[in-house]
Design a protein around this motif. Structure first.
Motif, PDB file in Angstrom:
ATOM      1  N   ALA A  44       0.838  -1.204   0.000  1.00  0.00           N
ATOM      2  CA  ALA A  44       0.000   0.000   0.000  1.00  0.00           C
ATOM      3  C   ALA A  44       0.875   1.257   0.000  1.00  0.00           C
ATOM      4  O   ALA A  44       0.595   2.215  -0.734  1.00  0.00           O
ATOM      5  N   GLN A  45       1.931   1.248   0.808  1.00  0.00           N
ATOM      6  CA  GLN A  45       2.825   2.405   0.840  1.00  0.00           C
ATOM      7  C   GLN A  45       3.556   2.573  -0.487  1.00  0.00           C
ATOM      8  O   GLN A  45       3.752   3.689  -0.960  1.00  0.00           O
ATOM      9  N   TYR A  46       3.955   1.464  -1.097  1.00  0.00           N
ATOM     10  CA  TYR A  46       4.610   1.555  -2.402  1.00  0.00           C
ATOM     11  C   TYR A  46       3.670   2.231  -3.405  1.00  0.00           C
ATOM     12  O   TYR A  46       4.069   3.150  -4.125  1.00  0.00           O
ATOM     13  N   ARG A  47       2.449   1.762  -3.452  1.00  0.00           N
ATOM     14  CA  ARG A  47       1.483   2.319  -4.414  1.00  0.00           C
ATOM     15  C   ARG A  47       1.237   3.807  -4.188  1.00  0.00           C
ATOM     16  O   ARG A  47       1.050   4.564  -5.138  1.00  0.00           O
ATOM     17  N   ALA A  48       1.206   4.237  -2.945  1.00  0.00           N
ATOM     18  CA  ALA A  48       0.910   5.635  -2.630  1.00  0.00           C
ATOM     19  C   ALA A  48       2.123   6.551  -2.799  1.00  0.00           C
ATOM     20  O   ALA A  48       1.974   7.730  -3.127  1.00  0.00           O
ATOM     21  N   TRP A  49       3.312   6.029  -2.584  1.00  0.00           N
ATOM     22  CA  TRP A  49       4.499   6.872  -2.479  1.00  0.00           C
ATOM     23  C   TRP A  49       5.488   6.718  -3.632  1.00  0.00           C
ATOM     24  O   TRP A  49       6.260   7.622  -3.919  1.00  0.00           O
ATOM     25  N   HIS A  50       5.538   5.589  -4.295  1.00  0.00           N
ATOM     26  CA  HIS A  50       6.420   5.310  -5.437  1.00  0.00           C
ATOM     27  C   HIS A  50       7.900   5.554  -5.140  1.00  0.00           C
ATOM     28  O   HIS A  50       8.545   6.377  -5.790  1.00  0.00           O
ATOM     29  N   PRO A  51       8.444   4.833  -4.150  1.00  0.00           N
ATOM     30  CA  PRO A  51       9.868   5.008  -3.845  1.00  0.00           C
ATOM     31  C   PRO A  51      10.752   4.477  -4.964  1.00  0.00           C
ATOM     32  O   PRO A  51      10.340   3.637  -5.766  1.00  0.00           O
ATOM     33  N   ARG A  73       6.252  -5.592  -9.426  1.00  0.00           N
ATOM     34  CA  ARG A  73       6.667  -5.813 -10.821  1.00  0.00           C
ATOM     35  C   ARG A  73       5.454  -5.862 -11.754  1.00  0.00           C
ATOM     36  O   ARG A  73       5.516  -5.387 -12.884  1.00  0.00           O
ATOM     37  N   ARG A  74       4.336  -6.401 -11.280  1.00  0.00           N
ATOM     38  CA  ARG A  74       3.129  -6.461 -12.100  1.00  0.00           C
ATOM     39  C   ARG A  74       2.624  -5.063 -12.445  1.00  0.00           C
ATOM     40  O   ARG A  74       2.052  -4.838 -13.505  1.00  0.00           O
ATOM     41  N   LEU A  75       2.868  -4.100 -11.562  1.00  0.00           N
ATOM     42  CA  LEU A  75       2.428  -2.722 -11.782  1.00  0.00           C
ATOM     43  C   LEU A  75       3.210  -2.024 -12.901  1.00  0.00           C
ATOM     44  O   LEU A  75       2.762  -1.002 -13.412  1.00  0.00           O
ATOM     45  N   ARG A  76       4.353  -2.558 -13.255  1.00  0.00           N
ATOM     46  CA  ARG A  76       5.196  -2.034 -14.341  1.00  0.00           C
ATOM     47  C   ARG A  76       5.491  -0.536 -14.211  1.00  0.00           C
ATOM     48  O   ARG A  76       5.332   0.241 -15.155  1.00  0.00           O
ATOM     49  N   ALA A  77       5.909  -0.159 -13.033  1.00  0.00           N
ATOM     50  CA  ALA A  77       6.214   1.245 -12.762  1.00  0.00           C
ATOM     51  C   ALA A  77       7.404   1.716 -13.588  1.00  0.00           C
ATOM     52  O   ALA A  77       8.339   0.962 -13.847  1.00  0.00           O
ATOM     53  N   VAL A  78       7.328   2.964 -13.991  1.00  0.00           N
ATOM     54  CA  VAL A  78       8.424   3.613 -14.700  1.00  0.00           C
ATOM     55  C   VAL A  78       8.732   4.901 -13.942  1.00  0.00           C
ATOM     56  O   VAL A  78       7.829   5.712 -13.754  1.00  0.00           O
ATOM     57  N   PRO A  79       9.961   5.089 -13.463  1.00  0.00           N
ATOM     58  CA  PRO A  79      11.081   4.171 -13.603  1.00  0.00           C
ATOM     59  C   PRO A  79      10.903   2.932 -12.733  1.00  0.00           C
ATOM     60  O   PRO A  79      10.203   2.966 -11.726  1.00  0.00           O
ATOM     61  N   ARG A  80      11.552   1.868 -13.148  1.00  0.00           N
ATOM     62  CA  ARG A  80      11.469   0.584 -12.455  1.00  0.00           C
ATOM     63  C   ARG A  80      12.184   0.687 -11.107  1.00  0.00           C
ATOM     64  O   ARG A  80      13.366   1.042 -11.062  1.00  0.00           O
ATOM     65  N   PRO A  81      11.486   0.395 -10.000  1.00  0.00           N
ATOM     66  CA  PRO A  81      12.145   0.489  -8.696  1.00  0.00           C
ATOM     67  C   PRO A  81      13.139  -0.648  -8.471  1.00  0.00           C
ATOM     68  O   PRO A  81      12.986  -1.743  -9.010  1.00  0.00           O
ATOM     69  N   LEU A  82      14.145  -0.351  -7.691  1.00  0.00           N
ATOM     70  CA  LEU A  82      15.096  -1.374  -7.263  1.00  0.00           C
ATOM     71  C   LEU A  82      14.453  -2.138  -6.112  1.00  0.00           C
ATOM     72  O   LEU A  82      13.993  -1.530  -5.145  1.00  0.00           O
ATOM     73  N   LEU A  83      14.413  -3.465  -6.201  1.00  0.00           N
ATOM     74  CA  LEU A  83      13.854  -4.302  -5.140  1.00  0.00           C
ATOM     75  C   LEU A  83      14.971  -5.139  -4.530  1.00  0.00           C
ATOM     76  O   LEU A  83      15.652  -5.892  -5.232  1.00  0.00           O
ATOM     77  N   VAL A  84      15.138  -4.991  -3.218  1.00  0.00           N
ATOM     78  CA  VAL A  84      16.212  -5.662  -2.489  1.00  0.00           C
ATOM     79  C   VAL A  84      15.610  -6.520  -1.385  1.00  0.00           C
ATOM     80  O   VAL A  84      14.909  -6.011  -0.517  1.00  0.00           O
ATOM     81  N   ALA A  85      15.877  -7.821  -1.436  1.00  0.00           N
ATOM     82  CA  ALA A  85      15.461  -8.721  -0.360  1.00  0.00           C
ATOM     83  C   ALA A  85      16.577  -8.761   0.682  1.00  0.00           C
ATOM     84  O   ALA A  85      17.753  -8.898   0.339  1.00  0.00           O
ATOM     85  N   VAL A  86      16.193  -8.614   1.952  1.00  0.00           N
ATOM     86  CA  VAL A  86      17.114  -8.813   3.062  1.00  0.00           C
ATOM     87  C   VAL A  86      16.407  -9.780   3.996  1.00  0.00           C
ATOM     88  O   VAL A  86      15.399  -9.445   4.612  1.00  0.00           O
ATOM     89  N   THR A  87      16.926 -10.998   4.060  1.00  0.00           N
ATOM     90  CA  THR A  87      16.188 -12.100   4.672  1.00  0.00           C
ATOM     91  C   THR A  87      17.100 -13.063   5.409  1.00  0.00           C
ATOM     92  O   THR A  87      18.309 -13.103   5.155  1.00  0.00           O
ATOM     93  N   ALA A  88      16.501 -13.869   6.257  1.00  0.00           N
ATOM     94  CA  ALA A  88      17.235 -14.931   6.945  1.00  0.00           C
ATOM     95  C   ALA A  88      17.339 -16.194   6.084  1.00  0.00           C
ATOM     96  O   ALA A  88      18.031 -17.133   6.456  1.00  0.00           O
ATOM     97  N   LEU A  89      16.676 -16.211   4.945  1.00  0.00           N
ATOM     98  CA  LEU A  89      16.682 -17.386   4.070  1.00  0.00           C
ATOM     99  C   LEU A  89      18.014 -17.476   3.341  1.00  0.00           C
ATOM    100  O   LEU A  89      18.392 -16.572   2.601  1.00  0.00           O
TER     101      LEU A  89
END
Length: 131
Positions: A44-51, A73-89
């Motif tokens: 929801a925050q991504y959609r409202a704020w477009h970081p 990714r389905r939203l196909r935002a332009v410019p394409r946001p950088l997505l970074v996973a930080v996880t225990a996996l």
């Protein structure tokens, strides 16, 4: 404190201590930050704020980080946001699944925040050069 030209960074993690550490670190680097403790709110925050960049834990309540990444990714935002996973996996298969879900990078906790920072900064710089 952020500047007028600060990069917008959304950080989502369900561990409030981890989230506070990330905020402290990235705030000191001048990023404009918003946070979330679950995947549904992060989306929801991504959609409202477009970081410009999004740092997501994978294992979060409501929606996991991979579901959030797939939806962004389905939203196909332009410019394409950088997505970074930080996880225990840690498994190689988990890393591959993150990339297949739309993440650009998969870091394992405890993440080396200066390396995550360098990754985000390099992406922001290359996008600025493309503009």
């Amino acid at each position: 404190m952020f500047t007028q030209n600060a990069v917008r960074l959304l950080i989502a993690d369900d561990d409030p201590n981890v989230l506070a550490a990330y905020v402290s670190f990235f705030n000191a680097q001048g990023y404009e930050i918003r946070t979330s403790g679950d995947g549904a709110d992060a989306l929801a925050q991504y959609r409202a704020w477009h970081p410009k960049a999004v740092v997501l834990d994978i294992q979060m309540p409501m929606l996991d980080g991979r579901a959030v990444a797939r939806e962004i990714r389905r939203l196909r935002a332009v410019p394409r946001p950088l997505l970074v996973a930080v996880t225990a996996l840690t498994a190689a298969s988990e890393h591959a699944e993150s990339l297949n879900s739309g993440f650009d990078y998969h870091f394992v906790k405890p993440a080396d925040l200066p390396v995550v920072l360098a990754t985000i900064a390099a992406d922001a710089l290359s996008n600025d050069m493309d503009a």
